[in-house]
Enzyme design. Structure first.
Site, PDB file in Angstrom:
ATOM      1  N   ASP A 138       0.814  -1.220   0.000  1.00  0.00           N
ATOM      2  CA  ASP A 138       0.000   0.000   0.000  1.00  0.00           C
ATOM      3  C   ASP A 138       0.852   1.277   0.000  1.00  0.00           C
ATOM      4  O   ASP A 138       0.352   2.353  -0.324  1.00  0.00           O
ATOM      5  CB  ASP A 138      -0.932   0.024   1.215  1.00  0.00           C
ATOM      6  CG  ASP A 138      -1.810  -1.214   1.297  1.00  0.00           C
ATOM      7  OD1 ASP A 138      -2.009  -1.855   0.258  1.00  0.00           O
ATOM      8  OD2 ASP A 138      -2.281  -1.533   2.400  1.00  0.00           O
ATOM      9  N   GLU A 233      -9.406   0.367  -4.254  1.00  0.00           N
ATOM     10  CA  GLU A 233     -10.465  -0.346  -3.516  1.00  0.00           C
ATOM     11  C   GLU A 233     -11.109   0.522  -2.428  1.00  0.00           C
ATOM     12  O   GLU A 233     -12.248   0.299  -2.044  1.00  0.00           O
ATOM     13  CB  GLU A 233      -9.911  -1.629  -2.892  1.00  0.00           C
ATOM     14  CG  GLU A 233      -8.804  -1.386  -1.860  1.00  0.00           C
ATOM     15  CD  GLU A 233      -8.245  -2.662  -1.243  1.00  0.00           C
ATOM     16  OE1 GLU A 233      -8.710  -3.761  -1.567  1.00  0.00           O
ATOM     17  OE2 GLU A 233      -7.315  -2.537  -0.418  1.00  0.00           O
TER      18      GLU A 233
HETATM   19  O1  F6P Z   1      -2.335  -4.075   3.201  1.00  0.00           O
HETATM   20  C1  F6P Z   1      -2.116  -4.867   2.096  1.00  0.00           C
HETATM   21  C2  F6P Z   1      -3.412  -5.348   1.502  1.00  0.00           C
HETATM   22  O2  F6P Z   1      -3.124  -6.141   0.359  1.00  0.00           O
HETATM   23  C3  F6P Z   1      -4.402  -4.253   1.145  1.00  0.00           C
HETATM   24  O3  F6P Z   1      -4.070  -3.566  -0.038  1.00  0.00           O
HETATM   25  C4  F6P Z   1      -5.688  -5.043   1.084  1.00  0.00           C
HETATM   26  O4  F6P Z   1      -6.784  -4.194   1.342  1.00  0.00           O
HETATM   27  C5  F6P Z   1      -5.516  -6.048   2.189  1.00  0.00           C
HETATM   28  O5  F6P Z   1      -4.118  -6.160   2.425  1.00  0.00           O
HETATM   29  C6  F6P Z   1      -6.069  -7.417   1.885  1.00  0.00           C
HETATM   30  O6  F6P Z   1      -5.915  -8.213   3.014  1.00  0.00           O
HETATM   31  P1  F6P Z   1      -6.122  -9.793   3.029  1.00  0.00           P
HETATM   32  O7  F6P Z   1      -4.882 -10.421   2.462  1.00  0.00           O
HETATM   33  O8  F6P Z   1      -6.323 -10.124   4.456  1.00  0.00           O
HETATM   34  O9  F6P Z   1      -7.316 -10.090   2.180  1.00  0.00           O
END
Ligand code: F6P
Length: 365
Positions: A138, A233
Site C-alpha cells: 500500500d 479499492e
Molecule cells: O495491506 C495490504 C493489503 O493487500 C491491502 O491492499 C488489502 O486491502 C488487504 O491487504 C487485503 O488483506 P487480506 O490479504 O487479508 O485479504
C-alpha cells in the site's frame, strides 16, 4: 548474538529478500539466527526454524515469505487455537517473553506493516529488544518514503491497465480496473499515470457519479469511444462509505475492502454514455510473484540496515528509506500514521494537466 526474525501481516514480494539480507549479514557477524513461523504465532507457540546460509540461499527472487505469516496472530490478544480463541482473545505476551528467553534470544526483527509494528512496539515497551522493518504494497507508512512490495504491485497493476486498453478500444467499452491499497490510493494513482488511465478514483478524493459520467462523455465528444477507469479499492463517493467485502475476525484491522468497481460500473450502466462497461478486480494478484529489481534492492538494503541497528543495539527503531538513503526512525513514531495521497500533490496535478479526471470536478489542480 542470537536473533529471531518474523514476518507478520499480509505478505508481499520482497519479504524473503529482507529475511535473506538480515540472515546473511547476521551470520557474517558470527551471530545465530532463527525464523519464527507464521509471524507472532511462532513466537507465542515456540514454532521456529534455524536459519543457516543455505536456508536463505536462492530466496532473493521468491515472492511470499519462507517463514509464513499471519494477519491475526497477536500476542496481546491471541485468537488462534489451541492457545487462544476468537470468542475470548487471550493476552499471551508473557508466554512470548518466556519463549524469547528460553530460546536465548538477544533481539527480534519484526518485518511487517502497521499492525505487526504496533505489536513490536508494545513488546519493546515491555522490554523486548526489537528492530522493525516496514513492508506493505500500500506504500502508506508515513515514516518511510517507500515500502518494498509497492513497486512489484505497481508493476502488476500497470500491466493490467496496459492490457485492458486494447480490448477497451476494440469493443468501445469502459474498462474498470480495481487495485488494492486499503485507505491510500498510491497503487491506483501511479498505475493510472503509468498506464495512461483516463479516470482515476482514490480514497483521498471522493468521487461524484455525475463527474465520472461527464469525463467519459467528454472523451466521447473528442472521438474517444472507450475509457479506462483505475479505481482504488478504498474509493468512495462524497458523503458515502467505502465498499467492504468482508470482516476478518481477530485481525488488527478487520475490514477488508473490495468491489467498488462494480458500483462504478453500475453508475455508468445506468447513465446515457452509450458504452458498455466491464470490471477487472486485481486483488491478491498484486501481492503475488517475484519482487521487481527495485523491491529486491530496497528489501536487501532494509535487511542489512536492520542487522546494523541490532549490532549498535538501537532497539525500538525501524529501518526507513529517506531521500535515497537507508536510515532509522523510532517504531513509536512510525506506527499509526498513514501517508495518503494529498489532493493537491504534484502527481495529482501532473495527471490533471494531462486531462485525467479524478471523478470530482472540484479537483482542478
Ligand atoms: O495491506 C495490504 C493489503 O493487500 C491491502 O491492499 C488489502 O486491502 C488487504 O491487504 C487485503 O488483506 P487480506 O490479504 O487479508 O485479504
Amino acid at each position: 548474538m542470537k536473533i529471531g526474525i518474523l514476518t507478520g501481516g499480509g505478505d508481499c514480494p520482497g519479504l524473503n529478500a529482507v529475511v535473506r539480507g538480515v540472515t546473511k549479514s547476521a551470520l557474517r557477524r558470527g551471530w545465530e539466527v532463527i525464523g519464527f513461523r507464521d509471524g507472532y504465532r511462532g513466537l507465542v507457540e515456540k514454532d521456529f526454524l534455524p536459519l543457516h546460509d543455505h536456508d536463505v540461499s536462492g530466496i532473493l527472487t521468491r515472492g511470499g515469505t519462507i517463514l509464513g505469516t499471519s494477519n491475526t496472530a497477536n500476542p496481546f490478544a491471541y485468537t488462534l487455537a489451541p492457545l487462544g480463541s476468537c470468542e475470548k482473545p487471550k493476552d499471551l505476551s508473557r508466554l512470548a517473553f518466556q519463549n524469547f528467553r528460553d530460546l536465548g534470544l538477544d533481539a527480534l526483527v519484526a518485518i511487517g506493516g502497521d499492525g505487526t509494528l504496533t505489536m513490536a512496539q508494545q513488546l519493546y515497551k515491555r522490554g523486548m529488544p526489537v528492530v522493525g522493518v516496514p513492508k506493505t504494497i500500500d506504500n502508506d507508512l508515513s515514516a518511510t518514503d517507500v515500502t518494498f512490495g509497492f513497486d512489484s504491485a505497481l508493476n502488476v497493476a500497470t500491466e493490467a491497465v496496459d492490457r485492458v486498453h486494447t480490448t477497451a478500444q476494440s469493443h468501445h467499452r469502459v474498462m474498470i480496473v480495481e487495485t488494492m491499497g486499503r485507505y491510500a490510493g498510491w497503487i491506483a494513482l501511479r498505475a493510472g499515470i503509468a498506464g495512461g488511465g483516463d479516470i482515476i478514483l482514490l480514497p483521498e478524493i471522493p468521487y461524484r457519479a455525475k463527474d465520472i459520467i461527464g469525463a467519459v462523455l467528454e472523451r466521447k465528444r473528442r472521438g474517444k469511444k472507450f475509457s479506462i477507469v483505475v479505481v482504488a479499492e478504498g474509493a468512495r463517493p462524497g458523503k458515502g462509505k467505502m465498499t467492504v467485502t468482508r470482516m476478518v475476525k481477530g485481525s488488527p484491522d478487520p475490514m477488508r475492502l473490495g468491489g467498488v468497481s462494480y458500483k462504478i460500473a453500475e453508475i455508468l450502466d445506468n447513465s446515457s454514455i452509450g458504452l458498455e462497461s466491464r470490471v477487472v478486480v486485481l486483488g491478491h494478484v498484486q501481492r503475488g510473484g517475484e519482487p521487481t529489481p527495485f523491491d529486491r534492492w530496497l528489501a536487501t538494503g532494509f535487511g542489512v540496515k536492520a542487522s546494523e541497528l541490532l549490532a549498535k543495539k538501537r532497539f525500538g527503531q525501524m529501518v526507513s528509506f529517506r531521500d535515497y538513503g537507508f536510515t532509522a526512525v523510532s517504531i513509536a513514531e512510525a506506527v499509526g500514521k498513514l501517508r495518503r495521497v494529498q489532493p493537491g500533490a504534484q502527481e495529482v496535478r501532473t495527471a490533471l494537466a494531462l486531462g485525467v479526471s479524478f471523478g470530482n470536478s472540484r479537483i482542478t489542480g
